[in-house]
Design an enzyme around this catalytic site. Structure first.
Site, PDB file in Angstrom:
ATOM      1  N   ASP A 338      93.910 -21.465 -17.877  1.00 29.50           N
ATOM      2  CA  ASP A 338      95.003 -20.804 -17.176  1.00 29.50           C
ATOM      3  C   ASP A 338      95.168 -20.893 -15.983  1.00 29.50           C
ATOM      4  O   ASP A 338      94.035 -20.839 -15.160  1.00 29.50           O
ATOM      5  CB  ASP A 338      94.410 -19.294 -17.850  1.00 29.50           C
ATOM      6  CG  ASP A 338      95.779 -18.478 -17.702  1.00 29.50           C
ATOM      7  OD1 ASP A 338      96.734 -18.686 -17.991  1.00 29.50           O
ATOM      8  OD2 ASP A 338      95.391 -17.436 -16.833  1.00 29.50           O
ATOM      9  N   GLU A 373      97.029 -25.499 -17.183  1.00 29.85           N
ATOM     10  CA  GLU A 373      98.531 -24.971 -16.969  1.00 29.85           C
ATOM     11  C   GLU A 373      98.718 -25.224 -15.495  1.00 29.85           C
ATOM     12  O   GLU A 373      97.971 -24.614 -14.657  1.00 29.85           O
ATOM     13  CB  GLU A 373      98.423 -23.269 -17.062  1.00 29.85           C
ATOM     14  CG  GLU A 373      99.614 -22.688 -16.898  1.00 29.85           C
ATOM     15  CD  GLU A 373      99.701 -20.918 -17.291  1.00 29.85           C
ATOM     16  OE1 GLU A 373     100.539 -20.718 -17.766  1.00 29.85           O
ATOM     17  OE2 GLU A 373      98.462 -20.627 -16.897  1.00 29.85           O
TER      18      GLU A 373
END
EC number: 3.2.1.196
Length: 662
Positions: A338, A373
């Protein structure tokens, strides 16, 4: 009376060796570290750590056993301008604990201490770390080792995927055990999913703001203890720990040939900003664990209040050890990071950052599937295409181009083709493979596929932020009617685009990622930021699933696996046999034709045999096919008899695949 001997600075964390427990804690700036042991009644015994080797404080508890509850108190300077926020009144969680007992509530004893130490003791309110030592019989489990070229990712939430599944026993729904249930595995196998990517299963907590509103952090990105399995998704069956239940799920999925990737959070911690709770790193060594400004404030490049300083040597090793723990202890096959730009911050983004170098040097981790990401909200935070070899990346440019092409009529076919070809301009020139592009139309963060076709505006009022949260840049199209209630003509166009987008995703070069529920027609009622909705808004409604769409999706994935141009994970080159780009007349597209405004029709011949016909206009069209005998292929129909097709008549917003007869 418990007494600590010096013990050893390794292994890191709290480890039972059969005779006792060795405790270690990193703190470069502490003046004293106190181990706090708790009995079953919550009574606390404080013992100063007797030894320090470098920046590792350590001690050994003879006779200590698994199940021991513990925490730490750390003393040192309280000098916020220099980044130090030590406060022995606050019990602290071991950043390496592998289990926790209890929950973190909205308790005022965790906060305070912005400009001076808060003297309220937090021990009674803080979950206690648990020493665990669990053996497990993997019964010869081996990783499925799916080649990247064959990988089809399915992004799912443990609870959202299974909570309403009618064929899973009620007591198992919403849990790790549900992932191992034959009904769920059958669904994944029928679809053709090779890789299940789970939203965070690390121990997370709910932000105080959400608790005040009666909401929770459903997605789980507010991680407190990254080594610990989150017990919220455990069934609670007697004798079965959360760790064992997750292991059982991974083993069952592996037995079915399905990989497991974990979404992990190392960009920020659950301590939030300076007004947030002091639970762990802030009190252990704030200046080492976090990115700080010159005046000691948190550099909030994540938007979550703080950012972990992953370039610090110890913090780098903490992440590497954590990933190896999940790999070795739970046999997971990979990780999705993330806000992955934080991994490479030094503080500017650097492909050679310490954590990237450590991952590349680790033979076990470098063999895993690693997905980033590729952004954060800091300066220079958008880094799509810039991660080092070994990483694949979530491709938001692919997402926006495909939405814009099919739903807005604003993307030229040259841009469409470039992203259909694994966004080659982003990845090929940097020595990456097509699989580096994680293609997606939707993900957990944003509209579902159905909502993308039903809502032009977000509808996030249930989140309690007056609809301010969530993106306003969705590239969606409701076809003239906001919401799920619309007339038959509008629904016909929506369903055509639904299938066109799924087909585009699953037949593009690169690695496709399907959001769980998109194959069923799942809606979140227009909420494009459902991070705090642990309810029927986010749980898949299996009873009302679109069965025809599920079959369509499964047929598409089977078709994908038959086409060498999509599975060999090699770049398409001009003039080779992998791809030919044709116009509506079946002729090769000229350089000039690529640049002709927003032309929305083309044909793509893959591996000299599969012809993808695309009509993204809002009207019917007729295309002339290349020379050869063509017939339909599932899920686009099958001819009952030999027929030489020379033209294809396509409705608005449609895509079709034909196969060339031998």
């Amino acid at each position: 009376m418990a007494v600590l001997t010096h013990g050893s600075p390794t292994p890191s964390g709290a480890h039972f060796d059969g005779k006792g427990i060795n405790f270690t804690l990193f703190s470069a700036h502490a003046e004293q570290v106190t181990l706090c042991l708790f009995d079953e009644q919550g009574q606390e015994r404080q013992i100063a750590m007797p030894a320090r080797t470098g920046d590792i404080w350590h001690g050994y508890l003879p006779g200590g056993k698994p199940g021991q509850r513990y925490g730490y108190r750390v003393s040192g300077p309280f000098e916020p301008s220099r980044g130090h926020r030590f406060n022995p009144h606050k019990l602290l969680i071991d950043p390496r604990t592998r289990a926790l007992e209890g929950k973190v509530g909205d308790d005022p004893r965790f906060t305070g201490g912005v400009s001076q130490p808060d003297v309220r003791d937090s021990a009674a309110a803080l979950p206690k770390c648990l020493v665990i030592h669990e053996e497990y019989d993997w019964q010869g489990d081996k990783p499925p080792a799916i080649p990247w070229g064959n990988t089809v990712i399915y992004e799912a939430h443990v609870r959202g995927l299974t909570q309403l599944h009618p064929d899973i026993p009620p007591e198992l729904r919403g849990t790790y055990a549900a992932l191992a249930h034959p009904a769920l595995i059958e669904h994944l196998k029928t679809l053709g999913i090779t890789t299940l990517e789970l939203l965070p299963v690390q121990f997370h907590i709910d932000e105080p703001r959400l608790q005040k509103m009666g909401l929770s952090n459903y997605w789980g990105y507010n991680v407190l203890a990254p080594f610990a399995v989150d017990p919220d998704y455990a069934s609670g069956r007697e004798g079965i720990s959360p760790l064992r239940e997750l292991r059982d799920a991974v083993k069952a999925l592996h037995n079915a040939g399905i990989e497991v990737i974990l979404d992990v959070v190392f960009n920020h911690s659950a301590e939030l900003d300076v007004f947030g709770p002091t639970l762990c790193q802030r009190g252990i060594d704030n200046a080492s664990y976090y990115w700080l400004t010159p005046d000691g404030e948190y550099d909030n490049i994540t938007g979550c209040g703080n950012a972990l300083r992953l370039s610090h040597p110890y913090v780098t090793q903490w992440v590497i050890d954590c990933l190896n723990y999940w790999r070795d202890s739970c046999h997971v096959d990979g990780f999705r990071f993330d806000l992955g730009t934080v991994l490479g911050r030094t503080p500017a983004f650097d492909q050679h950052a310490p954590l990237f170098a450590a991952l590349a040097a680790d033979e076990r981790l470098s063999a895993c599937k690693l997905i980033a990401e590729p952004w954060d909200i800091g300066l220079g935070g958008y880094q799509l295409g810039n991660f080092p070899t070994g990483f694949s990346e979530w491709n938001d440019q692919y997402r926006d181009a495909m939405r814009g092409f099919w739903l807005r009529g604003e993307v030229p076919r040259g841009t469409f083709a470039q992203h259909f070809a694994a966004s080659s301009r982003l990845f090929e020139q940097r020595g990456r493979l097509p699989s580096a592009s994680i293609n997606q139309i939707t993900a957990h963060d944003g509209f579902t596929l159905l909502d993308l076709l039903c809502f032009n505006q977000k509808h996030n009022q249930m989140n309690g932020e007056e609809n301010r949260d969530g993106s306003d840049n969705n590239h969606s199209n409701n076809f003239g009617c906001e919401g799920l209630v619309a007339d038959a003509a509008i629904w016909q166009r929506r369903k055509a685009c639904q299938r066109a987008l799924l087909t585009t995703l699953l037949l593009s070069q690169g690695t496709p990622m399907l959001l769980a529920g998109d194959e069923q027609g799942h809606s979140q009622q227009g909420n494009n930021n459902a991070y705090c909705q642990n309810n029927i808004l986010t749980w898949l409604d299996w009873g009302s699933a679109d069965r025809a769409l599920m079959t369509f999706t499964a047929d598409l994935i089977r078709l994908r696996q038959q086409i060498p141009a999509l599975t060999q994970d090699q770049w398409w080159q001009s003039g080779d046999s992998n791809v030919q780009w044709l116009d509506s007349q079946g002729q090769a597209l000229s350089d000039a034709a690529w640049e002709q405004g927003c032309q929305q029709q083309l044909q793509i011949l893959l591996s000299q045999r599969w012809l993808v016909l695309i009509n993204a206009t809002d009207h019917e069209c007729e295309m002339h096919l290349p020379e050869g005998e063509w017939e339909g292929i599932p899920p686009f129909g099958v001819s009952d008899h030999a027929e030489r097709l020379t033209t294809w008549r396509g409705s608005a917003h449609t895509i079709c695949v034909l196969i060339k007869r031998d």
